[in-house]
Write an enzyme that holds these catalytic residues in place. Structure first.
Site, mmCIF file in Angstrom:
data_model
loop_
_atom_site.group_PDB
_atom_site.id
_atom_site.type_symbol
_atom_site.label_atom_id
_atom_site.label_comp_id
_atom_site.label_asym_id
_atom_site.label_seq_id
_atom_site.Cartn_x
_atom_site.Cartn_y
_atom_site.Cartn_z
ATOM 1 N N HIS A 85 45.257 34.573 48.240
ATOM 2 C CA HIS A 85 44.272 34.307 47.179
ATOM 3 C C HIS A 85 44.431 32.862 46.706
ATOM 4 C CE1 HIS A 85 42.038 34.432 43.463
ATOM 5 N NE2 HIS A 85 41.452 35.529 43.904
ATOM 6 N N GLU A 157 35.826 33.752 49.767
ATOM 7 C CA GLU A 157 35.725 33.431 48.343
ATOM 8 C C GLU A 157 35.704 31.912 48.160
ATOM 9 O OE1 GLU A 157 37.383 36.733 45.664
ATOM 10 O OE2 GLU A 157 39.096 35.563 46.311
HETATM 11 P P1 PGA Z 1 35.813 36.679 40.023
HETATM 12 O O1 PGA Z 1 37.164 36.641 40.876
HETATM 13 O O2 PGA Z 1 35.041 37.871 40.472
HETATM 14 O O3 PGA Z 1 36.283 36.782 38.585
HETATM 15 O O4 PGA Z 1 35.097 35.396 40.291
HETATM 16 C C1 PGA Z 1 37.162 36.988 42.223
HETATM 17 C C2 PGA Z 1 38.544 36.825 42.785
HETATM 18 O O5 PGA Z 1 39.274 35.912 42.360
HETATM 19 O O6 PGA Z 1 38.966 37.581 43.660
#
Ligand code: PGA
Length: 232
Positions: A85, A157
């Site tokens: 992450h 992401e």
């Molecule tokens: P968010 O976070 O939905 O608050 O943007 C997603 C993540 O960090 O996995």
């Protein structure tokens, strides 16, 4: 679809108990993976939730203060684990080699890795998205057999989208997911970054998404319910 709920470092004991009570009332056909803070990992989940973790150690059990090994996660019935992450890459300075080691530990313990990848705002502005994603995937999965690669879930992401309320256009998401699937054809690809119960009306039109990784939204059962009802 796969919906992974990333609690990050949220909820004390009482808040988590209340959360589970509310979540137990949700009926859905989606695969809901809950990744709570480690301190709650022992708590039995309602039957509509599958247990995941937010991180794993790159080491086996032993003299590694503060680390949680894949074997330990397995013994608590963890089925999925988020790796790489962007918050860990930034705060804990995790690099691609370390992420690779973590993936190997998970696979050895039959835990499905959810590998997070994504570009920064600057990398996007300089047209380096594909270059970055390719490097992240190939380094993290270096040396894996085809059989092992088939087990990997990718969470795309964009870093600039996490927690900011900013989301790429549908055509950008589609194009990037196509690219990821070109590199790793067997992968299920989740989208993560500011997904909520309102913008899902738009994002769900992207045909090649296999699910979502939810941060902020994952903490709010009422809103998760609305979100899920829009997917059904
Ligand atoms: P968010 O976070 O939905 O608050 O943007 C997603 C993540 O960090 O996995």
């Amino acid at each position: 679809m796969i919906i992974a709920l990333n609690h990050k470092s949220n909820f004390d004991k009482e808040e988590y108990d209340n959360y589970l009570k509310e979540m137990s009332l949700i009926k859905t056909s989606q695969e809901l993976i809950l990744c709570p803070s480690y301190v709650h990992i022992e708590k039995i989940l309602p039957s509509n939730l599958i247990l995941g973790a937010q991180n794993v150690s790159a080491f086996d059990c032993g003299a590694h203060t503060g680390e949680i090994s894949a074997t330990q996660l397995k013994s608590y019935n963890v089925k999925y684990t988020i790796v790489g992450h962007s918050e860990r890459r930034k705060d804990q300075k995790e690099n691609l080699e370390l992420i690779h080691q973590k993936i190997l530990k998970l696979l050895n313990n039959n835990i499905t890795p959810i590998l997070c990848i994504g570009e920064t705002k600057e990398e996007r502005a300089t047209n380096r998205v594909e270059e970055i994603l390719q490097k992240e995937i190939t380094t993290a999965l270096n040396g894996l057999t085809n059989y092992e690669k088939e087990k990997i879930i990718i969470a795309y992401e964009p870093i600039w989208s996490i927690g900011t309320g900013l989301v790429p256009t549908n055509s950008d998401i589609k194009k990037t997911i196509n690219y990821i699937k070109k590199i790793l054809p067997t992968a299920k690809v989740l989208y993560g970054g500011s997904v909520n119960e309102e913008n899902i009306d738009i994002i769900k039109k992207v045909s090649n998404i296999d699910g979502y990784l939810l941060g902020g939204l994952s903490l709010k059962p009422e809103k998760i319910k609305i979100f899920l009802s829009k997917l059904n």
